[in-house]
Design a protein around this motif. Structure first.
Motif, PDB file in Angstrom:
ATOM      1  N   GLY A 103      22.524  81.846 -70.561  1.00 53.31           N
ATOM      2  CA  GLY A 103      22.429  82.050 -71.997  1.00 53.31           C
ATOM      3  C   GLY A 103      22.538  83.502 -72.398  1.00 53.31           C
ATOM      4  N   SER A 104      22.211  84.406 -71.471  1.00 60.36           N
ATOM      5  CA  SER A 104      22.273  85.839 -71.778  1.00 60.36           C
ATOM      6  C   SER A 104      23.592  86.476 -71.352  1.00 60.36           C
ATOM      7  N   GLY A 105      24.508  85.670 -70.799  1.00 66.08           N
ATOM      8  CA  GLY A 105      25.821  86.188 -70.414  1.00 66.08           C
ATOM      9  C   GLY A 105      26.084  86.046 -68.928  1.00 66.08           C
ATOM     10  N   TRP A 106      27.099  86.769 -68.449  1.00 67.85           N
ATOM     11  CA  TRP A 106      27.424  86.745 -67.028  1.00 67.85           C
ATOM     12  C   TRP A 106      26.330  87.454 -66.236  1.00 67.85           C
ATOM     13  N   SER A 107      25.901  86.849 -65.146  1.00 72.07           N
ATOM     14  CA  SER A 107      24.932  87.496 -64.257  1.00 72.07           C
ATOM     15  C   SER A 107      25.698  88.177 -63.129  1.00 72.07           C
ATOM     16  N   PRO A 108      25.671  89.498 -63.047  1.00 73.72           N
ATOM     17  CA  PRO A 108      26.432  90.198 -62.004  1.00 73.72           C
ATOM     18  C   PRO A 108      25.849  89.951 -60.618  1.00 73.72           C
ATOM     19  N   VAL A 109      26.594  90.339 -59.612  1.00 82.31           N
ATOM     20  CA  VAL A 109      26.131  90.246 -58.227  1.00 82.31           C
ATOM     21  C   VAL A 109      25.429  91.557 -57.877  1.00 82.31           C
ATOM     22  N   TYR A 110      24.329  91.464 -57.152  1.00 85.83           N
ATOM     23  CA  TYR A 110      23.550  92.657 -56.826  1.00 85.83           C
ATOM     24  C   TYR A 110      23.756  93.046 -55.360  1.00 85.83           C
ATOM     25  N   ALA A 111      24.265  94.283 -55.168  1.00 84.17           N
ATOM     26  CA  ALA A 111      24.408  94.821 -53.814  1.00 84.17           C
ATOM     27  C   ALA A 111      23.051  95.248 -53.275  1.00 84.17           C
ATOM     28  N   ASN A 112      22.167  95.672 -54.166  1.00 89.02           N
ATOM     29  CA  ASN A 112      20.756  95.896 -53.868  1.00 89.02           C
ATOM     30  C   ASN A 112      20.008  95.738 -55.193  1.00 89.02           C
ATOM     31  N   PRO A 113      18.692  95.769 -55.210  1.00 90.84           N
ATOM     32  CA  PRO A 113      17.955  95.439 -56.434  1.00 90.84           C
ATOM     33  C   PRO A 113      18.338  96.223 -57.685  1.00 90.84           C
ATOM     34  N   ASN A 114      18.847  97.439 -57.545  1.00 86.44           N
ATOM     35  CA  ASN A 114      19.210  98.210 -58.740  1.00 86.44           C
ATOM     36  C   ASN A 114      20.676  98.641 -58.739  1.00 86.44           C
ATOM     37  N   LEU A 115      21.522  97.882 -58.036  1.00 82.49           N
ATOM     38  CA  LEU A 115      22.964  98.141 -58.035  1.00 82.49           C
ATOM     39  C   LEU A 115      23.698  96.828 -58.291  1.00 82.49           C
TER      40      LEU A 115
END
Length: 246
Positions: free
Chosen positions: A45-57
Motif C-alpha cells: 500500500g505504501s509503494g514498491w518495497s526495495p531490496v535491502y543489501a543491508n539494513p540501511n542500504l
C-alpha cells in the motif's frame, strides 16, 4: 559502475540511510554489484518495497522485475520514462524516515534515463544535489564523459567530481585478446611468402569475428618475444584488441 556502489556501501557503513536507484533500464547492474541479484521486489500500500543489501542500504532496479537475468528490455523512451518516474515516486525508501542519500546509477551517455531522472528530481524539494562522473582512462570513455559534462552544464546539474576507474591498470601484451576484423577476403602470408586463400566456409567471410589470439602470440614469440613481457596501460590497448592479420 564501480564507484557508485562502493560509495553507497561506504555511506551505509557510516550509519547513513542510503538508497541506490539503478536507472540503467536496458543493462541493470546494481543488484549484482551489491550482492542482491535474483531477489524480488514487492508492491504494498505504501509503494514498491526495495531490496535491502543491508539494513540501511536499499536497492531498486528493473532487474528485480525481470523473469530472468538474461531477459532483454526492449523499450522505447516513453516507457522508460514511465518506469523511472514510478521508481522515483512510488518506491517506499525506508518508510517514513526517508533517506539520507539517494544515489542514482545511470548508464553511459545522455539518453532518456538521464533526462527523465533530472526532470523528475528537479520537481522535488532539494532537487539534484550533484553528479559524480565516472570514467576510465581510454579516450573512448573520456569522449562520452565530455558529453556527460556538457549535459550537466545544460541541465544546471552541479558536477561534484570525476572518478577515474582503473587508472593504474596495466596488462601484459600476452594477456590481451586479438580478434580478426571481418572482411570479404583475408589472405594470410605463410612462412614461405605463399598466399593461401580462405575457403568458402571461413567465418570471416560471413561477417563473424574470429579469435586469432594464439596466432598473433605465436608470431610475436617468433619475431619479437620481448614484446610479450611489456606492461601497457589501457590507454594503449583495450583488453579486446581488434586486429586485422594479413
Amino acid at each position: 559502475h564501480i564507484y557508485p556502489h562502493q560509495k553507497a556501501r561506504t555511506l551505509a557503513s557510516r550509519g547513513y540511510s542510503v538508497g541506490v536507484l539503478d536507472v540503467d533500464i536496458c543493462g541493470p547492474s546494481a543488484p549484482r554489484m551489491l550482492g542482491v541479484a535474483g531477489r524480488e521486489v514487492h508492491r504494498s500500500g505504501s509503494g514498491w518495497s526495495p531490496v535491502y543489501a543491508n539494513p540501511n542500504l536499499a536497492v531498486m532496479s528493473i532487474s528485480f522485475l525481470l523473469p530472468d537475468a538474461d531477459a532483454a528490455v526492449v523499450w522505447r523512451g516513453p516507457r522508460k520514462n514511465g518506469m523511472i518516474k514510478q521508481f522515483l515516486t512510488e518506491t517506499d525508501w525506508n518508510g517514513t524516515d526517508g533517506l539520507d542519500y539517494l544515489i542514482v546509477d545511470t548508464p553511459p551517455g545522455t539518453s532518456d534515463e538521464h533526462i527523465s531522472t533530472v526532470q523528475f528530481l528537479s520537481k522535488i524539494e532539494g532537487g539534484v544535489s550533484g553528479a559524480v562522473v565516472v570514467t576510465t582512462p581510454e579516450e573512448v570513455s573520456m569522449a562520452d564523459v565530455r558529453k556527460e559534462l556538457n549535459f550537466c552544464k545544460k541541465t544546471k546539474v552541479r558536477v561534484v567530481g570525476i572518478v577515474e576507474n582503473m587508472a593504474g591498470l596495466q596488462m601484459k601484451v600476452e594477456d590481451l585478446k586479438f580478434l580478426r576484423v571481418p572482411i570479404k577476403e583475408i589472405e594470410m602470408a605463410t612462412d614461405d611468402n605463399e598466399s593461401m586463400e580462405q575457403d568458402e566456409n571461413d567465418n570471416s567471410k560471413k561477417g563473424a569475428t574470429v579469435d586469432c589470439t594464439q596466432e598473433v602470440l605465436d608470431i610475436l614469440r617468433a619475431k619479437c618475444p620481448e614484446v610479450l613481457l611489456w606492461w601497457l596501460p589501457p590507454m594503449y590497448f583495450h583488453p579486446q584488441v581488434a586486429v586485422h592479420v594479413k
